[in-house]
Design an enzyme around this catalytic site. Structure first.
Site, PDB file in Angstrom:
ATOM      1  N   LEU A 192       0.808  -1.217   0.000  1.00 55.79           N
ATOM      2  CA  LEU A 192       0.000   0.000   0.000  1.00 55.79           C
ATOM      3  C   LEU A 192       0.844   1.271   0.000  1.00 55.79           C
ATOM      4  O   LEU A 192       0.315   2.353  -0.241  1.00 55.79           O
ATOM      5  CB  LEU A 192      -0.927   0.036   1.226  1.00 55.79           C
ATOM      6  CG  LEU A 192      -2.137  -0.892   1.213  1.00 55.79           C
ATOM      7  CD1 LEU A 192      -2.890  -0.793   2.533  1.00 55.79           C
ATOM      8  CD2 LEU A 192      -3.075  -0.565   0.049  1.00 55.79           C
ATOM      9  N   ARG A 193       2.157   1.139   0.306  1.00 56.38           N
ATOM     10  CA  ARG A 193       3.047   2.314   0.411  1.00 56.38           C
ATOM     11  C   ARG A 193       2.551   3.269   1.502  1.00 56.38           C
ATOM     12  O   ARG A 193       1.753   2.905   2.354  1.00 56.38           O
ATOM     13  CB  ARG A 193       3.162   3.051  -0.934  1.00 56.38           C
ATOM     14  CG  ARG A 193       3.306   2.169  -2.162  1.00 56.38           C
ATOM     15  CD  ARG A 193       4.535   1.302  -2.159  1.00 56.38           C
ATOM     16  NE  ARG A 193       4.754   0.682  -3.465  1.00 56.38           N
ATOM     17  CZ  ARG A 193       5.488  -0.403  -3.662  1.00 56.38           C
ATOM     18  NH1 ARG A 193       6.064  -1.028  -2.650  1.00 56.38           N
ATOM     19  NH2 ARG A 193       5.653  -0.898  -4.859  1.00 56.38           N
ATOM     20  N   ASN A 216       7.623  -3.208   3.416  1.00 55.61           N
ATOM     21  CA  ASN A 216       8.852  -2.675   2.789  1.00 55.61           C
ATOM     22  C   ASN A 216       8.736  -1.194   2.437  1.00 55.61           C
ATOM     23  O   ASN A 216       8.952  -0.777   1.305  1.00 55.61           O
ATOM     24  CB  ASN A 216       9.268  -3.504   1.563  1.00 55.61           C
ATOM     25  CG  ASN A 216       8.240  -3.485   0.442  1.00 55.61           C
ATOM     26  OD1 ASN A 216       7.054  -3.288   0.689  1.00 55.61           O
ATOM     27  ND2 ASN A 216       8.686  -3.677  -0.786  1.00 55.61           N
ATOM     28  N   LYS A 247       7.643 -10.826   7.731  1.00 48.03           N
ATOM     29  CA  LYS A 247       8.059 -10.972   6.332  1.00 48.03           C
ATOM     30  C   LYS A 247       9.570 -11.128   6.224  1.00 48.03           C
ATOM     31  O   LYS A 247      10.313 -10.323   6.772  1.00 48.03           O
ATOM     32  CB  LYS A 247       7.606  -9.733   5.553  1.00 48.03           C
ATOM     33  CG  LYS A 247       8.094  -9.677   4.121  1.00 48.03           C
ATOM     34  CD  LYS A 247       7.361 -10.650   3.239  1.00 48.03           C
ATOM     35  CE  LYS A 247       7.967 -10.706   1.854  1.00 48.03           C
ATOM     36  NZ  LYS A 247       7.058 -10.362   0.793  1.00 48.03           N
ATOM     37  N   HIS A 276       4.053 -15.278  -3.566  1.00 48.65           N
ATOM     38  CA  HIS A 276       4.103 -15.109  -5.019  1.00 48.65           C
ATOM     39  C   HIS A 276       4.894 -16.229  -5.703  1.00 48.65           C
ATOM     40  O   HIS A 276       5.950 -15.988  -6.289  1.00 48.65           O
ATOM     41  CB  HIS A 276       4.622 -13.730  -5.425  1.00 48.65           C
ATOM     42  CG  HIS A 276       5.772 -13.193  -4.607  1.00 48.65           C
ATOM     43  ND1 HIS A 276       6.908 -13.902  -4.374  1.00 48.65           N
ATOM     44  CD2 HIS A 276       5.936 -12.006  -3.984  1.00 48.65           C
ATOM     45  CE1 HIS A 276       7.725 -13.171  -3.647  1.00 48.65           C
ATOM     46  NE2 HIS A 276       7.154 -12.019  -3.390  1.00 48.65           N
ATOM     47  N   LEU A 307       9.068  -8.834  -9.405  1.00 50.21           N
ATOM     48  CA  LEU A 307       9.906  -9.862  -8.795  1.00 50.21           C
ATOM     49  C   LEU A 307       9.073 -10.707  -7.839  1.00 50.21           C
ATOM     50  O   LEU A 307       8.295 -10.136  -7.085  1.00 50.21           O
ATOM     51  CB  LEU A 307      11.080  -9.217  -8.054  1.00 50.21           C
ATOM     52  CG  LEU A 307      12.128  -8.575  -8.979  1.00 50.21           C
ATOM     53  CD1 LEU A 307      13.111  -7.745  -8.173  1.00 50.21           C
ATOM     54  CD2 LEU A 307      12.862  -9.657  -9.774  1.00 50.21           C
ATOM     55  N   HIS A 324       4.036   1.519  -8.505  1.00 53.16           N
ATOM     56  CA  HIS A 324       5.149   2.457  -8.708  1.00 53.16           C
ATOM     57  C   HIS A 324       4.669   3.468  -9.739  1.00 53.16           C
ATOM     58  O   HIS A 324       4.010   3.091 -10.715  1.00 53.16           O
ATOM     59  CB  HIS A 324       6.376   1.747  -9.288  1.00 53.16           C
ATOM     60  CG  HIS A 324       7.046   0.796  -8.349  1.00 53.16           C
ATOM     61  ND1 HIS A 324       7.954   1.191  -7.393  1.00 53.16           N
ATOM     62  CD2 HIS A 324       6.937  -0.544  -8.217  1.00 53.16           C
ATOM     63  CE1 HIS A 324       8.384   0.140  -6.718  1.00 53.16           C
ATOM     64  NE2 HIS A 324       7.776  -0.933  -7.193  1.00 53.16           N
ATOM     65  N   ALA A 338      10.533  -2.882  -9.993  1.00 54.25           N
ATOM     66  CA  ALA A 338       9.725  -4.098 -10.107  1.00 54.25           C
ATOM     67  C   ALA A 338       8.394  -3.894  -9.403  1.00 54.25           C
ATOM     68  O   ALA A 338       8.355  -3.412  -8.269  1.00 54.25           O
ATOM     69  CB  ALA A 338      10.474  -5.263  -9.464  1.00 54.25           C
TER      70      ALA A 338
HETATM   71  O1  DOR Z   1       7.558  -6.861  -8.026  1.00 55.63           O
HETATM   72  C1  DOR Z   1       7.708  -6.639  -6.837  1.00 55.63           C
HETATM   73  N1  DOR Z   1       7.424  -5.438  -6.295  1.00 55.63           N
HETATM   74  N2  DOR Z   1       8.169  -7.605  -6.072  1.00 55.63           N
HETATM   75  C2  DOR Z   1       8.486  -7.400  -4.782  1.00 55.63           C
HETATM   76  O2  DOR Z   1       8.908  -8.325  -4.144  1.00 55.63           O
HETATM   77  C3  DOR Z   1       8.374  -6.064  -4.179  1.00 55.63           C
HETATM   78  C4  DOR Z   1       7.399  -5.244  -4.883  1.00 55.63           C
HETATM   79  C5  DOR Z   1       7.469  -3.796  -4.527  1.00 55.63           C
HETATM   80  O3  DOR Z   1       7.520  -3.452  -3.338  1.00 55.63           O
HETATM   81  O4  DOR Z   1       7.439  -2.967  -5.426  1.00 55.63           O
HETATM   82 ZN    ZN Z   2       5.370  -8.044  -2.744  1.00 53.37          ZN
END
Ligand code: DOR
Ligand code: ZN
Length: 347
Positions: free
Chosen positions: A17-18, A42, A100, A175, A220, A252, A264
């Site tokens: 969700l950022r 993250n 995680k 995933h 990813l 993103h 990614a």
């Molecule tokens: O594609 C991805 N985006 N894989 C991840 O593991 C992290 C994620 C992201 O936070 O953008």
């Molecule tokens: Zn993820």
């Protein structure tokens, strides 16, 4: 001809969700269809302590639209400095649902991840003792290992040894992108389950690379060959209780995707349910959609399925999803399944 399907309201067991303006822009899209989601930690800086998780949860709750019925299920980002007592207290308080594991350097904002699992040993032992699940980004980061093999090598060199060493640890392999991952999760003894994303069900590496490079399909773990995509489809549509939905919707801004070194992540929250209905219908398995999206996940996490329902309706005209979302910081592109979607979600 219209056709309707009503299922228990789904949950998303892996979601980014950022924060800031992006959170404000994407949260309503998830809350529209999903009742709960496991929230990835993250951020920059990452959500490491119980205090961080409480603050992030409050940020999410404050960003929810007024009429939304959505519960964020929080996670902590495992580091080599994580305090086992802090983790245990957060779980006991009901603040977190999982921890995680990002191998350091595996993906976006994973620099503070774990380099050597031995250095997180006490936390993992505590988690095994109290039954707190570990959600794993299952890729090695060893330079010599080909990016398309990183999941398979992780299963053999990290995941299986870890699970033999700590058989009580509850693991969710996130995933899954390979037939190897599917086979492992389905057949391994002990407490293991796995999530599958929307985009890995819908595209393979040809979609990303043939006829031009499509940065919005770069994620990813990276999408693999068609035979792996088929294995994922088979597992998801089988209804097997160890597999369930984790969209990994990971927004993103276009500027960060459409560049010489793109980030990614695939943003799929708004159209995931239409995509899934499409995939399950193609597999003649619409009757298993509820298991994958709404039942297997809660069962895995010891939660009841949602009482509310979601109704999908197949119509001749396609759903008119926007190609882009406009956030205060710039445009954000929605996952493009490459063909029209006819399953409308009745809000
Ligand atoms: O594609 C991805 N985006 N894989 C991840 O593991 C992290 C994620 C992201 O936070 O953008
Ligand atoms: Zn993820």
């Amino acid at each position: 001809m219209t056709r309707t399907l009503t299922i228990r309201r789904p949950d998303d067991w892996h979601l980014h969700l950022r924060d800031g303006a992006m959170l404000q822009s994407v949260l309503p899209e998830t809350a529209r269809h999903f009742a709960r989601a496991i929230i990835m930690p993250n951020l920059v800086p990452p959500v490491v302590t119980a205090k961080d998780a409480a603050a992030y949860r409050d940020l999410i709750l404050a960003a929810l639209p007024d009429n939304a019925d959505f519960t964020p299920l929080m996670t902590l980002y495992l580091t080599e400095g994580t305090d086992p007592a802090d983790v245990a207290a957060a779980f006991a308080d009901g603040l977190i649902t999982a921890v995680k594991l990002y191998p350091a350097g595996a993906t976006t904002n994973s620099a503070s991840g774990v380099r050597d699992l031995n250095n997180a040993r006490q936390v993992l032992e505590k988690m095994a003792e109290i039954g707190l699940p570990l959600c794993i980004h299952g890729e090695v980061t060893t330079h010599e290992v080909d990016i398309f093999d990183r999941e398979q090598v992780f299963l053999e060199t990290v995941l299986d040894p870890l699970r033999r060493d700590l058989p009580e640890l509850r693991v969710t392999l996130e995933h899954i992108t390979t037939a190897h991952g599917i086979d492992y999760v389905r057949d391994a003894p002990g407490d293991i389950a796995g999530t599958i994303t929307t985009h890995h069900l819908m595209i393979n590496r040809n979609h990303m690379l043939v006829g031009g490079i499509r940065p919005h399909y770069y994620c990813l773990p990276i999408v693999k060959r068609a035979e792996h995509q088929l294995a994922l489809r088979k597992a998801a549509t089988s209804g097997h209780p160890r597999f369930f939905l984790g969209t990994d919707s990971a927004p993103h801004l276009d500027g960060a995707k459409e560049t010489a070194c793109g980030c990614a992540g695939v943003f799929s929250a708004p159209n995931t349910m239409s995509c899934l209905a499409h995939v399950f219908e193609e597999a003649a398995a619409l009757d298993q959609l509820e298991a994958f999206a709404s039942l297997n996940g809660p069962a895995r996490y010891g939660l009841a399925p949602n009482d509310a329902t979601l109704t999908l309706e197949k119509r001749a005209e396609p759903v008119d999803y926007p190609r882009k979302y406009h956030t205060p910081d710039g445009p954000l592109t929605l996952f493009d399944p490459g063909h029209p979607l006819h399953w409308h979600i009745l809000d």
